[in-house]
Design an enzyme around this catalytic site. Sequence first.
Site, PDB file in Angstrom:
ATOM      1  N   ASP A 123       0.862  -1.178   0.000  1.00  0.00           N
ATOM      2  CA  ASP A 123       0.000   0.000   0.000  1.00  0.00           C
ATOM      3  C   ASP A 123       0.904   1.236   0.000  1.00  0.00           C
ATOM      4  O   ASP A 123       2.119   1.123   0.181  1.00  0.00           O
ATOM      5  CB  ASP A 123      -0.874  -0.048   1.262  1.00  0.00           C
ATOM      6  CG  ASP A 123      -2.062   0.892   1.198  1.00  0.00           C
ATOM      7  OD1 ASP A 123      -2.229   1.581   0.180  1.00  0.00           O
ATOM      8  OD2 ASP A 123      -2.828   0.925   2.169  1.00  0.00           O
ATOM      9  N   GLU A 137       2.700   5.228  -3.789  1.00  0.00           N
ATOM     10  CA  GLU A 137       2.684   6.278  -4.841  1.00  0.00           C
ATOM     11  C   GLU A 137       4.002   7.037  -4.907  1.00  0.00           C
ATOM     12  O   GLU A 137       4.349   7.480  -5.994  1.00  0.00           O
ATOM     13  CB  GLU A 137       1.512   7.230  -4.580  1.00  0.00           C
ATOM     14  CG  GLU A 137       0.161   6.566  -4.717  1.00  0.00           C
ATOM     15  CD  GLU A 137      -0.189   5.646  -3.558  1.00  0.00           C
ATOM     16  OE1 GLU A 137       0.376   5.859  -2.463  1.00  0.00           O
ATOM     17  OE2 GLU A 137      -0.989   4.725  -3.743  1.00  0.00           O
ATOM     18  N   ASP A 151      -8.936   3.784  -2.038  1.00  0.00           N
ATOM     19  CA  ASP A 151      -9.890   4.080  -0.968  1.00  0.00           C
ATOM     20  C   ASP A 151     -11.190   4.653  -1.508  1.00  0.00           C
ATOM     21  O   ASP A 151     -11.436   5.854  -1.451  1.00  0.00           O
ATOM     22  CB  ASP A 151      -9.254   5.055   0.027  1.00  0.00           C
ATOM     23  CG  ASP A 151      -8.043   4.437   0.711  1.00  0.00           C
ATOM     24  OD1 ASP A 151      -7.835   3.220   0.558  1.00  0.00           O
ATOM     25  OD2 ASP A 151      -7.312   5.172   1.393  1.00  0.00           O
TER      26      ASP A 151
END
Lengths: 507, 916
Positions: free
Chosen positions: B492, B495, B573
């Site tokens: 996760d 980015e 999300d």
Amino acid sequence: MGTFTALAFLAGLALVHGNVIRGLNPDLASYYSGVGGSFKCISGIAKTIPFARVNDDYCDCPDGSDEPGTSACHNGRFYCRNLGHEPRLLASAFVDDGVCDCCDGTDEPKGKCQNTCLQASAVHREALKNKISQFEQALATKAEYVSKAKAFKQELQLKSSTIDDDVVRQQGVVDHLKGEVTRLEQEEAQRKAHEEAQQAAQQAEQQAAEAQAAQQADQAATEQLEPAAGSAVAEERQLQEGITQETQPEEREETPEERGRRIASQWTNDPAAAAVPGSQGDVNHEEEEEGQQEEGHYDGEQPSGDYSQGAEQPDEGEEYSGQQTYQPPRPDATTPLGEVRARLYDAERLLERLQKDKQDIQTYLRGNLDFGPDDIFLSFADKCFTSYQTRWNYEACFFKNAVQREGYSNSVTVGRWYGFAPDYKTMYFTGGDECWNVGPRSLTVTMSCGMENKLSDGEEPGTCRYAAKFTSPALCTDAEVEELRQQLRNLEAFEQEVRAQIAKDEL
Amino acid sequence: MAAIAAPRLLRAVPIVVLCSLLLHSTQHVLAFKEHEFKKCAQTSFCSRNRNVPQGANFEIIPASISLNTATLTATLLNKPYGKHLQLTLTSHADGFVRLMVDESPSVGRYQVPSDILISGWENKKQGFTENSRTASSITLTTGETKLELNFQPFTLAITVKGQPALQINSRNLFNFEHRRQKQDSDPAGYWEESWGGHTDSKPKGPEALSLDLVFPGFQHVYGIPERATSLSLRATNGAAPYGEPYRLYNLDVFEYLDDHPFGLYGSIPMMLAHKKGLTLGVLWLNSAEMFVDVVKERGQVGSQWVAESGIVDLFVFTAGSPAGVLAAYARLAGPSAMPQLFSLGYHQCRWNYKDEADVKAVDAGFDTHDIPYDVLWLDIEHTNGKRYLTWDSSLFPSPAPMQLDLASRGRRMVTIVDPHVKRDPGYYVFAEAEAAGHYVKNKYNTDFDGWCWPGSSSYLDVTSPAVRQWWAQQFTLDRYSGSTPHLYIWNDMNEPSVFNGPEITMPKDNLHAGGVEHRDTHNLYGVYYHMATAEGLQLRGQQADPQDGDRPFVLSRAFFTGTQRVGPIWTGDNAAQWSHLRVSVPMVLSLGLAGLPNVGADVGGFFGNPDAELLTRWYQLGAYYPFFRGHAHLETQRREPWLFGPEATARIRAAIRTRYSLLPYIYTLFRAANTSGQPILRPLWFEFPEHEELFAVDEEFLAGPAMLVKPVVAPGVGQVEVTLPGGARWYDAATGALVPPAAKTKSHRVQVTLDAIPVYYRGGHIVPRRERPRRSTAAQAADPLTLVVALDEQGGAEGELYMDDGRSFAFQRGGYLHRRFVFRSMKLVSSAQQVPAGGVPEGTLTLPVSIERVVFLGLPPSRRGYKAVVGGSRQAVPLEAGPLSLVAAPGAEAALVLRKPDLPVSHDWEVEIVAV
């Protein structure tokens, strides 16, 4: 391919071998007589199939009844006898799937699983014994509650005849001492004011000189730093550590850490994550964080869990007294003024205790409250219990009120004490804060026997209608433990029988 | 939800901070906070290029042209500056041409490393034929592609199969900002740019690029994920928010909106243009921040692509069909990884399953309620203070026995591992990486320190192969304490997410290995981290089984070109809202069109609390997501499938069972993705490319070629409009009933209940299924199959079945079986599927699995019914009336069923159907 079909055929035969239909629930045996060579699906649409199609590993009946012993139907039920333990109806999905689900192992091909029913029964028996001893303990605790409640009531009764006079008298003592303190303080203040006026004049001169010197030093330092190669790094570090010099509290920008915490808090809704480090209420948290980094140990310590609520929550259902208030420390009694202050302190504490007694007498003795059989719930006077939920916590205080809290700051009264249901298995808090379009909030707490006092499962099943569960030894009864003892006796007798049966089978 | 409407009480805090907290407290109204993210106008490189016509400044110097078989080079002159650029045009046998533009001589501008693509493609060239050359242009042909390069100004026009396909710089929007010396007169934003309290130092000055791509004759373009928007990309010169260009910059966007051009967690600069008769693909291989404008003019779609740095490296896929374009993309960027079979089952996730007792209870809950699932997930709270690869020893004192217990029922566990490393010298991962210099550096070349879940953190510099190699070693069983072979990984925040960084990511002037600025490589960070983690699991698998290994399973949030070779991604999300359920369809489809098919959205919606109806509808759709996982935010109410009452439980159970029953088909689709880059879920136009009325349909889709799915994306719906493409036959997948055939595409009003969403079999296709609901994929391994034979107008149908061990790399050396089923002239024949060209070995695996049922849809009526002659046997078996699906429509016996032929799946066989 020939072998393949032959194998499947043999497997099919084995399933109905010797008139024993694999997985068949004995209660349904009458449907599987095979009379006339056909089988009628038990429920749903009327469908008759050749009896050879029962347990042939192909689902013919929409209700799954033709395949009690295979996985062919999605809705079949497989019966395991589990001799020595408890019979079980298994979803057909679990038949021949490589996992032993029945303790007798009949849900898998022969040889795959061991029969563990007697072990399972032994585990069950031990669990039962454990439960009985826990119940016995709970009943002992319950007896303590009853005597505690009784003692409390007697104490209040004892005090009740004199309490009003006692409070008045003690109030007099406090008032007198307060007067004394005021007088001594005024004297002290006058003396101090005089001394300070003299000192202030001297200090003002000195400060003016120092300020000038400091300004010159600052300038010199800046000039030196700027051309140096590492200056930018130093600035960066300063920024990162959040040291900005002329911070005016109203206007300063976030430090990188504050920004990080604030953004993190978007996901967590956790006030602690967003909190400004060092601000009130977050101090301990910060110290803990830094401590970890400096010491660099992490094995076995509690998770810092900084941004989750979970890790910082105490165990669900924690109990505490609803009367906790901040107590200032007792003044130092070594000076004359201090000595009088300390006496006033003691007198005020005694007055508080008397006032509390008076209030208790009002509430618990004259308040016409119902405390349950043997007044047992009186032992929860002044007690509050909290159910820690993911976002909202629920706190219920016996004979007072109940609130719902979000984080540290926000709370709503969800009801005031109403009373118990006649069977003492429910308590009600009603007339809480108004709820838009619904009316006052209310909380219903269902109560049951448990090994500890615990409020749990706080929720809101209907808008502004709250519910929670409360367990306590106070709710346990002799009948329940007797029921468990009977179960144990039955189980032991059954095990005897099974052992005898197995011995017989082996002969 | 409790109904607390009162604003939060706040402690005394400084005003600036206070303001932001106030914003925070009303987040559920504001959601996506636009002010936290940049728009084009706030971004120097975008605003100085967007719609600024500079393309006429660029000219080809005719004398510079050199043509060498498959390569043309030329000098491109930027006239006002007298600056020379090198233009290179190459033609490749794999179905694409490549256009590169870089400075001449080279100044070392960043180029996406070659390991983002696969190797070997560069050598497979296809020569150009020079058709004509004049003083102003040169025309070349390669295969069915024609290229016309005009010199003054520079334009390039490509036609494919005689149809205009692409024009470059025809709108004069091309630009190439060369490196330069700083001048006092330079405009603001050239050498420094501040935004949101952060200053980007931009030491290399302006170096942006603008590509002007026009698709003549097209009205629809697709792709350039990731964003929550329609499948056919809308024009960006419209009303807000579609006045902003599409952005490609991997960001952790809090509470993203369900209809917005803003870029999300991943980027693939791949666009498809489609019209009747032609599909074209373009990929600009560039990992810097990029903005893409789309304008729709009469008769064409124009697009302008502005990137902050790097070079022009444009691939144009000219195969002509949607399947051909994606196959060519797969030959360049690599096909989708073959997933472990378990990873196609249902995944149960939550932030967070609290402790071992919680894990045990949730696992048992699935068995108690007869709901299949394969994987239980642990989010960040399982760690010791967000130190990944460690366990919170009070909550998870015995992680290995916990995993072994799950594994005893054929299930797996996934733990989260993020790229930020807690700055704690006592944490072995931090200390080792720090000592080895494995972190991304700040602009002062010291280890970057950013804020994330653990607090102060550093970030592994995974752009460095050495760091990736080191990171991969952390996943072996001896290094990752408490791990077992049944544990897989979730990446996760890659980015990367940096809570206190600009736009919640890393400063662009941070430095990577070799002094590369983060600005150049930002969009690659996620795929490299994902790659390194997957390499770790691969290494672990090789240690256990040196010959066949264990296929890695790593879920990622960030992605780029190349991610498809590594593992699945999810759409981040999302929220428990009907609009998010709806937009998940075009999001998943867009990703598939960009060559990344193994994707899914969080079932139920991450933020907020779905009611029973929304959750049920989400499972019904999610059962068709290539990656199928339920997930929920920390503060949501528990939502395991059995918590919404018996009726909802039954419906969710049916939805998940539907998934498991389709796994033989879905796994076969994954093999097609693995060999030829085909998407798992497909827009209707992908299979019906000539039906213009389908080009913008994005609320329904095809799962593979054979099944059409119409999700229900609104509450309280009693009927839906289903668009069924004309000229094909469609059979209701619950009952087998044939929808009255129509030559033209029609919208059908269909009654729906809460029990299911409309799904159809497409005539002409054969779908393999497994009708026995099991607790996990492992428990299905020996189960017999059902073949659904849905006939087309001519009474024919075809299909495939691919099977292997479901877990290892043995399939790469032939450890698989791949069958082809054909029904023609009333005869169903099973034979070995022909091996696709390109080094795939023949399948040699045989499996003891049989076919227990063949369901025929669309046999012409026969008064006395049909019988089947199986193999060479003399006895004919009558076809019986039976249910199409035992699960979907119990009691309905409308289909014709061949009962228990017990056909071995590994062998050739024939079944003849004869009218009685």
